[in-house]
Design an enzyme around this catalytic site. Structure first.
Site, PDB file in Angstrom:
ATOM      1  N   GLU A 424       0.805  -1.219   0.000  1.00 34.20           N
ATOM      2  CA  GLU A 424       0.000   0.000   0.000  1.00 34.20           C
ATOM      3  C   GLU A 424       0.839   1.271   0.000  1.00 34.20           C
ATOM      4  O   GLU A 424       0.452   2.287   0.574  1.00 34.20           O
ATOM      5  CB  GLU A 424      -0.979  -0.007   1.184  1.00 34.20           C
ATOM      6  CG  GLU A 424      -2.000  -1.132   1.090  1.00 34.20           C
ATOM      7  CD  GLU A 424      -3.063  -1.091   2.182  1.00 34.20           C
ATOM      8  OE1 GLU A 424      -2.881  -0.343   3.162  1.00 34.20           O
ATOM      9  OE2 GLU A 424      -4.071  -1.808   2.062  1.00 34.20           O
ATOM     10  N   GLU A 529      -4.606  -8.597  -0.202  1.00 34.20           N
ATOM     11  CA  GLU A 529      -5.215  -8.324   1.105  1.00 34.20           C
ATOM     12  C   GLU A 529      -6.703  -8.158   0.892  1.00 34.20           C
ATOM     13  O   GLU A 529      -7.134  -7.331   0.090  1.00 34.20           O
ATOM     14  CB  GLU A 529      -4.606  -7.073   1.729  1.00 34.20           C
ATOM     15  CG  GLU A 529      -4.984  -6.859   3.186  1.00 34.20           C
ATOM     16  CD  GLU A 529      -4.163  -5.739   3.811  1.00 34.20           C
ATOM     17  OE1 GLU A 529      -2.921  -5.724   3.618  1.00 34.20           O
ATOM     18  OE2 GLU A 529      -4.748  -4.875   4.495  1.00 34.20           O
TER      19      GLU A 529
END
Length: 801
Positions: A424, A529
């Site tokens: 991220e 994720e």
């Protein structure tokens, strides 16, 4: 000179981790002081009043939880600490090289020997070796001092721990020896008929004697030699790389069901004498990635049923023993997990060893931030104003070396299928931004913190950084793909970032699985994720090209806490103590093939849209109270019995929720779900029972015989007079230990319990408590657990040398 006899008697696991020389673990009897002092590295410094600790050691988890600390790191303290150890280095070692090897120090560590600074490592997750030979006093006591600087205590989005929280070694080696992590073995051309193990030996030649012989012997899981090769070389001064191929007929393949492991023994000779030796665990397997078909292991197409895990274990903090990791990984396999993601940093070497042994695929991840800081929440997850401490300030100087050292350390593990260079880092406006953020916001599945910000870092920088990091990985391991977990996929698609990756991880972006597959037909996609809900899994099973998912999270973890009081993030399938939570049983019903069933209950809210996946197995309510009963099962249908009588009609499994539910007026007794196949034949059942008042403690463990320094994991359960677990019990339990053992902590897995969990008394939560006990010598240790008005429980542990 290191003798072959000494080497032969050293554990192969030592070699597999340290990879060269004669390693000795030096974890015992360090001196520790919390707080900074300017002269603590001096050999003559008086540390007699310092506390004596054994490593691994995490001082943060020993501190008091406080709302004055940061929520991101679990409301636990950081600070600056010093460690010292006096070690005698024999006179006969003179002429050899001496190294100190640290598996992990969090963080910004500086290492001194006899007052001399011998090295520093700011990244707290990276293992590192230091050549301390110039400062060794042979035949005398030598003083190791380590300064650990975690003054930036809110430098992570999750709990990190503080201190020397992994093993430490001293390594003796001849001047010519295998380099640190210098053996690289990976399988090529693997089939059931034959395979080749490519082996690369990296030798550091520190003498003028250039004639070396290097032998490699490969042993099967049964210990039979199946291949060997010898190289005679004229080594130049410095580094020498010597490759060979070992061919094996009919290899036993490593997979998730049968994780067959081989052992590679490498020996270096000079003038006919053994001067170094290394033992490397390896295995034969074949990974196939395809943009249309997903992933195959040894030619078998499959879905990765993965979970993300952080590196702590509740009350134990970041210093997690092997026994605890093994139990947790076995439990994750029990609910169907076949892969883990090391979120978001390299983890302890023992974790990878266990994944090799247990047959669990590993996505090994390096970073959560690169050149700029992310938001670190101080008052609660996504609450208030964030802080911006972090590791970004060391990325420019250390980022490439840290990544290379991670890959070199871990590259021999057959369980690792890919390297992740970041998680991220492309989060929209945290910190990078792009003009597309002013466009259609429906393309984004995560908060954007506003539209395009011209003054923020340009997201186009991501591609160049990714290319540089990918090149580092490929230089050290050309055999595996490189990936990253993308949060802002729609933004990153406007940059070169996804194109730099071999396989592309999508975080919470199931909505783009199909459209991006059409737009980027050569891209290999997976859910790096995902949430725990059924839709995220159905997005994997409905799209052949998506090779799997990694659910957030496998285990509850410290840090990323909500508002006070909160210890951590509570989304795990296992709790802080490693027990299966209801959502773990729900996941099991999705992932395993053998028939399973689980019953949970709760009082439903009128606003509930779908049955809960977090229903605990309790059957104690008021008479006549309407109770929602849910079954998590992979049976085609199920019916519900109460005291042998049908109270819930046969219902099919709801494909929209994955749950079968009934509303039942409460009556005490035995509630039982019967799972049926399509022909209405019973294939599985599960029962829960109303309990009486708490009556007795029951202690159980799988560790009644352990070695010195080993761990016994003891589960405490309250039962009523009939032996039925009392789910609602919250009694305070006190632990007493007689004999050579000590209590490491009591874990009740209550996320809101911010009291001291490392003393000898603690309250139960949901009728249960886990005690971690470590052996401190040989003999028998008697563990006794008491609570007022309850029958006590005792366990005896036999401790071997």
């Amino acid at each position: 000179m290191i003798l072959a006899a000494l080497l032969a008697g050293t554990s192969g696991k030592l070699y597999s981790q340290v990879s060269f020389g004669q390693p000795e673990r030096i974890n015992d009897k360090w001196q520790f002081s919390l707080g900074d002092m300017h002269d603590a590295a001096d050999p003559g410094f008086n540390a007699s009043r310092w506390r004596t600790v054994d490593l691994p050691h995490d001082w943060s988890v020993e501190g008091n939880l406080s709302p004055d600390q940061a929520s991101c790191t679990g409301f636990l303290p950081g600070g600056i600490g010093w460690y010292r150890k006096i070690i005698s280095i024999p006179e006969e070692k003179k002429g050899e090289k001496v190294y100190l090897y640290f598996e992990g120090v969090y963080n910004r560590s500086k290492v001194f020997l006899n007052g001399h600074l011998v090295g520093a490592r700011p990244n707290g997750y990276i293992s590192f070796a230091l050549d301390v030979t110039p400062h060794v006093e042979f035949g005398k006591n030598n003083v190791i001092a380590v300064r650990v600087d975690h003054a930036q205590s809110a430098d992570s989005r999750w709990y990190t721990g503080s201190g020397i929280y992994r093993d430490v070694w001293i390594v003796y080696a001849t001047p010519t020896h295998i380099t640190t992590h210098g053996i690289f073995a990976y399988p090529v051309n693997v089939s059931e008929k034959q395979a080749t193990l490519y082996v690369q030996a990296e030798i550091e030649n520190g003498t003028n004697n250039n004639a070396l012989k290097i032998t490699h012997e490969l042993f099967s899981p049964e210990g039979k030699k199946v291949a060997s090769a010898t190289s005679n070389i004229t080594a130049r001064p410095g580094q020498n790389i010597v490759p060979v191929n070992l061919k094996v007929k009919a290899p036993l393949l490593w997979d998730t069901e049968h994780p067959h492991l081989y052992t590679l023994k490498t020996t270096v000779y000079q003038d006919g004498k053994v001067i170094d030796q290394s033992s490397t665990t390896t295995g034969f397997r074949r990974f196939t990635f395809d943009p249309d078909k997903g992933f195959a292991l040894n030619g078998r197409w499959m879905k990765m049923k993965g979970v993300c895990i952080h590196h702590d274990a509740g009350v134990l903090g970041a210093a997690v023993p092997r026994e605890v990791w093994k139990q947790r990984l076995q439990t994750l396999k029990e609910i169907g997990t076949n892969a883990i993601r090391t979120s978001h940093n390299p983890q302890a070497p023992v974790l990878y060893d266990l994944c090799d042994e247990l047959g669990i695929l590993v996505l090994d991840e390096a970073y959560d931030e690169w050149e700029f800081p992310k938001n670190k929440w101080i008052a609660g997850w996504n609450v208030g104003t964030p802080g911006h401490q972090g590791s970004f300030d060391i990325f420019k100087e250390w980022g490439e070396q840290d990544l290379a050292d991670m890959v070199r350390r871990d590259r021999n593990h057959p369980s690792i299928f890919a390297w992740s260079i970041g998680n991220e880092v492309d989060y929209p406006n945290d910190p990078y931004s792009h003009p597309i953020l002013d466009g259609n916001n429906s393309d984004f599945t995560q908060p954007m913190y506003g539209g395009y910000k011209k003054d923020a870092p340009d997201a186009n920088r991501l591609g160049a950084i990714a290319k540089r990091l990918v090149a580092i990985v490929k230089w050290n391991d050309p055999s595996r793909p490189v990936t990253a977990g993308l949060a802002g996929v729609a933004m990153s698609n406007e940059t070169e970032y996804p194109g730099a990756l071999d396989i592309t991880g999508y975080n919470y972006t199931e909505s783009r699985y199909r459209s991006d597959h059409e737009k980027y037909p050569t891209r290999i996609i997976f859910g790096s994720e995902t949430s725990n809900n059924l839709d995220a899994w159905k997005a994997v099973t409905a799209n052949e090209h998506v090779f799997g998912q990694f659910v957030w999270t496998g285990i509850d973890y410290l840090g990323e806490s909500g508002r006070w009081p909160s210890r951590g993030f509570y989304s795990g399938m296992l709790d802080f103590g490693g027990n299966i939570k209801p959502r773990g049983h729900f996941r099991r019903s999705l992932w395993v093939t053998e028939p399973v069933a689980y019953l949970g209950t709760y009082i439903a809210s009128p606003r509930e849209r779908s049955p809960s996946i977090d229903a605990w197995p309790s059957w104690n309510y008021r008479d006549g109270q309407n109770v929602r009963v849910v079954a998590y099962t992979n049976a085609a249908k199920a019916r519900l019995l109460l005291n042998g009588q049908t109270v819930g009609e046969t219902k099919p499994r709801d494909n929209n929720t994955g749950v079968i539910s009934w509303d039942v007026p409460y009556r005490p007794g035995k509630l039982e779900v019967i799972g049926l196949d399509d022909s209405d034949r019973e294939i599985v059942r599960h029962a829960i029972q109303s309990s009486g008042r708490p009556f007795a403690l029951v202690a159980t463990t799988d560790h009644t015989v352990i070695n010195n320094k080993g761990i016994a994991i003891v589960t405490l359960q309250v039962v009523d007079e009939q032996g039925i677990p009392v789910f609602l019990a919250d009694n305070e339990i006190t632990c007493f230990i007689e004999g050579p053992a000590r209590l490491l902590g009591l874990e009740n897995s209550n996320n809101q319990d911010t009291s001291n969990q490392r003393d000898h008394s603690h309250r139960l939560y949901l009728g249960r408590l886990v005690a971690y006990v470590q052996a401190t010598g040989e003999g028998k240790a008697r563990l006794a657990f008491f609570s007022p008005w309850l029958q006590a429980a005792e366990i005896t542990i036999d401790i071997h040398p």
